[in-house]
Design a protein around this motif. Structure first.
Motif, short mmCIF file in Angstrom:
data_model
loop_
_atom_site.label_atom_id
_atom_site.label_comp_id
_atom_site.label_asym_id
_atom_site.label_seq_id
_atom_site.Cartn_x
_atom_site.Cartn_y
_atom_site.Cartn_z
N PRO A 23 4.05 35.01 -16.82
CA PRO A 23 2.70 33.97 -17.01
C PRO A 23 2.37 33.17 -15.78
O PRO A 23 1.27 32.50 -15.71
N GLU A 24 2.94 33.38 -14.73
CA GLU A 24 2.71 32.84 -13.45
C GLU A 24 1.75 33.38 -12.79
O GLU A 24 1.13 32.90 -11.81
N ASP A 26 0.24 36.81 -14.66
CA ASP A 26 -0.85 37.44 -15.07
C ASP A 26 -1.28 36.41 -16.28
O ASP A 26 -1.28 35.35 -16.56
N MET A 27 -2.42 37.09 -17.17
CA MET A 27 -3.15 36.22 -18.10
C MET A 27 -3.23 37.37 -19.45
O MET A 27 -2.87 38.32 -19.34
N SER A 58 -1.85 31.59 -30.06
CA SER A 58 -2.33 31.30 -28.68
C SER A 58 -2.06 29.96 -28.22
O SER A 58 -1.84 29.85 -26.94
N GLN A 62 0.17 29.18 -24.81
CA GLN A 62 -0.65 28.17 -23.91
C GLN A 62 0.56 27.25 -23.53
O GLN A 62 0.90 26.82 -22.35
N TRP A 66 1.50 30.22 -20.53
CA TRP A 66 0.51 31.35 -20.35
C TRP A 66 -1.03 31.12 -20.27
O TRP A 66 -1.46 30.18 -20.98
N ARG A 67 -1.66 31.61 -19.38
CA ARG A 67 -3.17 31.64 -19.46
C ARG A 67 -3.76 32.66 -20.25
O ARG A 67 -3.38 33.77 -20.21
N ILE A 68 -4.70 32.15 -21.28
CA ILE A 68 -5.10 33.18 -22.41
C ILE A 68 -6.82 32.95 -22.28
O ILE A 68 -7.23 31.78 -22.28
N HIS A 69 -7.32 33.87 -22.13
CA HIS A 69 -8.78 34.12 -22.80
C HIS A 69 -8.89 34.33 -24.21
O HIS A 69 -8.41 35.41 -24.51
N TYR A 93 -12.67 38.34 -14.09
CA TYR A 93 -11.40 38.01 -13.30
C TYR A 93 -11.11 39.53 -12.58
O TYR A 93 -11.60 40.64 -12.81
#
Length: 509
Positions: A23-24, A26-27, A58, A62, A66-69, A93
């Motif tokens: 999570p630090e 990747d997304m 989601s 978050q 986590w970064r989430i699109h 990205y």
């Protein structure tokens, strides 16, 4: 940076692809897209359940860092498929690799394996979905060299593997299967407990409004939407079932009652199949209830068998035999699916009860599916692919891997007996035995050839007669064919005449 795709049936924090990502660094990407929502006319509640559960999941991810699109459903979006959404993320990205967990549908998995790497111009890593107890390779190894793949023997292997309901290497109670104890008719001796109610939050409300607005022609109603859309709610549903319904589930799991849609069933299949619950944790909680004396063995065993036996078995069959399996039609059925499968208006009480539950709740229990709507489809000779598409569309728990073998193999016997050793064909007598439907029906369950005879009775003997060459040597059907051949010619002809009239006027039943 790696990009992890989380699908609508992968809402599990311990998912294999999530474990492979950081999570630090990747997304993740999650997407509500038209292609997945509309490739069949999914029930409105099914779409709402998945969209809302995805949005809640989601938010949970978050909150965990986590970064989430997240691609929200938009009717005019230029990105109508998953791969198009992923392409847009990759354009924005610097994505080096796409990471996925194997999905539950051959159509999508084939695209991932064969097309996405070229379309995206980057490598795709696909991880085994280890939420299941048996991997695809493990099932394939078990099936290798066997003339018949009987679920009962596979189930015993899963019991040994998991240790569920086992004592010193032997099954609890001295036998593997208590199915013979699980066929009681419900007559009201045990009080029914209402379903647990789930409070809807802002996310739920937004999704319900979206689905009503954007999918108005899809089947079903949203009025009675009461599905869990978070893991906490799904866990509450499981606990409620174990406390109030599991003790009587075994006895009455095959029963049917007018106006009662759930009886003692758990209604957790949608949560198992989308990932809010996992099979092993569910079975372990049921086993614990038995060990603590809160549920009888026949109930615990019958429930666990459905999950680690049948559920795992049909998944193995699906991945072993697809894609050819989906086109099987060994009984050469050609009739079109009648209109009442979509609008529910029929004089057949048993069918109308199933349709009412289906459109009201996106749910009908396994005997309603197998022995009423499925049995009718089998007897009437409906094209199996149309029946499969209907089941896939109208039920909240329906995903291709679980629906297709159940419908094409178990319900329609379209695979020539690969999944089931005999067709699950039955007359109205079975329905009358297991329900009170016939008491409230305009047709008579007592006759087969009269003007008001139960369609199931006439169509049953028509099915037996027209498939005599295929089934008369089946030892499990020998008694049936003896009964047929002993009938007077005049009675046979009258039954067949009635059945053919029904088939010619099938839309009017």
């Amino acid at each position: 940076m790696k990009l992890g795709l989380i699908l609508a049936d992968q809402l599990t924090t311990n998912l294999a692809s999530l474990r492979a990502l950081d999570p630090e660094q990747d997304m993740l990407v999650m997407a509500e897209v038209a292609e997945e929502a509309q490739y069949v006319a999914h029930h409105k509640q099914k779409i709402a359940l998945l969209f809302s559960a995805m949005r809640h999941f989601s938010a949970q991810l978050q909150a965990a860092g986590w970064r989430i699109h997240y691609h929200h459903y938009q009717p005019d979006s230029p990105h109508r498929s998953l791969v198009e959404v992923i392409q847009a993320v990759c354009f924005e990205y610097d994505i080096e690799t796409l990471v996925v967990t194997e999905c539950g549908e051959h159509r999508l998995q084939r695209a991932i394996d064969e097309d996405w790497q070229n379309q995206l111009s980057l490598p795709v890593e696909c991880y085994q979905d280890d939420r299941f107890i048996s991997s695809q390779e493990e099932f394939k190894s078990w099936a290798s060299g066997r003339k018949q793949l009987r679920m009962e023997f596979f189930y015993r292997e899963m019991r040994r593997k998991t240790g569920l309901l086992m004592e010193q290497g032997e099954p609890c109670g001295g036998q593997w299967n208590f199915d013979q104890d699980n066929r009681k008719r419900y007559k009201g001796a045990v009080a029914l407990v209402p379903r647990i109610r789930h409070e809807q939050d802002e996310i739920d409300q937004q999704v319900l409004e979206l689905v009503e607005r954007e999918f108005p022609k899809h089947p079903g109603t949203m009025e009675h939407f009461n599905w869990a859309t978070t893991r906490e709610q799904a866990q509450a549903e499981l606990s409620h079932f174990i406390q109030h319904r599991l003790p009587h589930f075994g006895d009455y799991q095959d029963a049917m009652v007018s106006g009662e849609h759930t009886l003692f069933h758990s209604l957790i299949a949608p949560y198992l199949n989308c990932g809010l619950l996992t099979p092993l944790e569910v079975c372990q909680q049921v086993e614990l209830a038995y060990q603590q004396g809160k549920a009888p063995l026949n109930a615990a065993e019958g429930f666990i068998r459905q999950i680690i036996g049948w559920r795992e078995y049909v998944r193995g069959i699906y991945w072993l035999l697809m894609p050819q399996y989906g086109q099987q039609n060994q009984l050469n059925n050609q009739r079109q699916l009648p209109g009442y499968f979509w609008h529910g208006n029929t004089r057949m009480k048993c069918m109308s009860e199933c349709f009412e539950s289906t459109f009201r709740n996106a749910y009908a229990h396994h005997i309603q599916r197998l022995m009423i709507t499925g049995n009718f489809s089998l007897l009437a000779g409906i094209t199996p692919q149309q029946v499969c598409d209907w089941y896939l569309a109208v039920y909240a728990d329906a995903y291709d891997w679980v629906e297709l073998p159940n419908t094409l193999g178990m319900v329609m016997h379209a695979d020539g007996g690969y999944l089931a050793s005999k067709p699950y064909a039955a007359s109205g007598n079975y329905i009358n035995k297991m329900s009170d439907y016939c008491k409230h029906c305009s047709y008579s369950v007592k006759t087969s050839s009269e003007e008001n005879s139960c369609p199931f009775n006439s169509l049953y003997w028509h099915f037996i007669q027209r498939h005599q060459q295929q089934f008369e040597k089946n030892p499990r059907m020998a008694m049936i064919y003896r009964s047929w051949t002993k009938m007077a010619d005049e009675k046979q002809q009258a039954i067949i005449h009635r059945a053919e009239y029904l088939l010619e006027h099938i839309e009017e039943l």
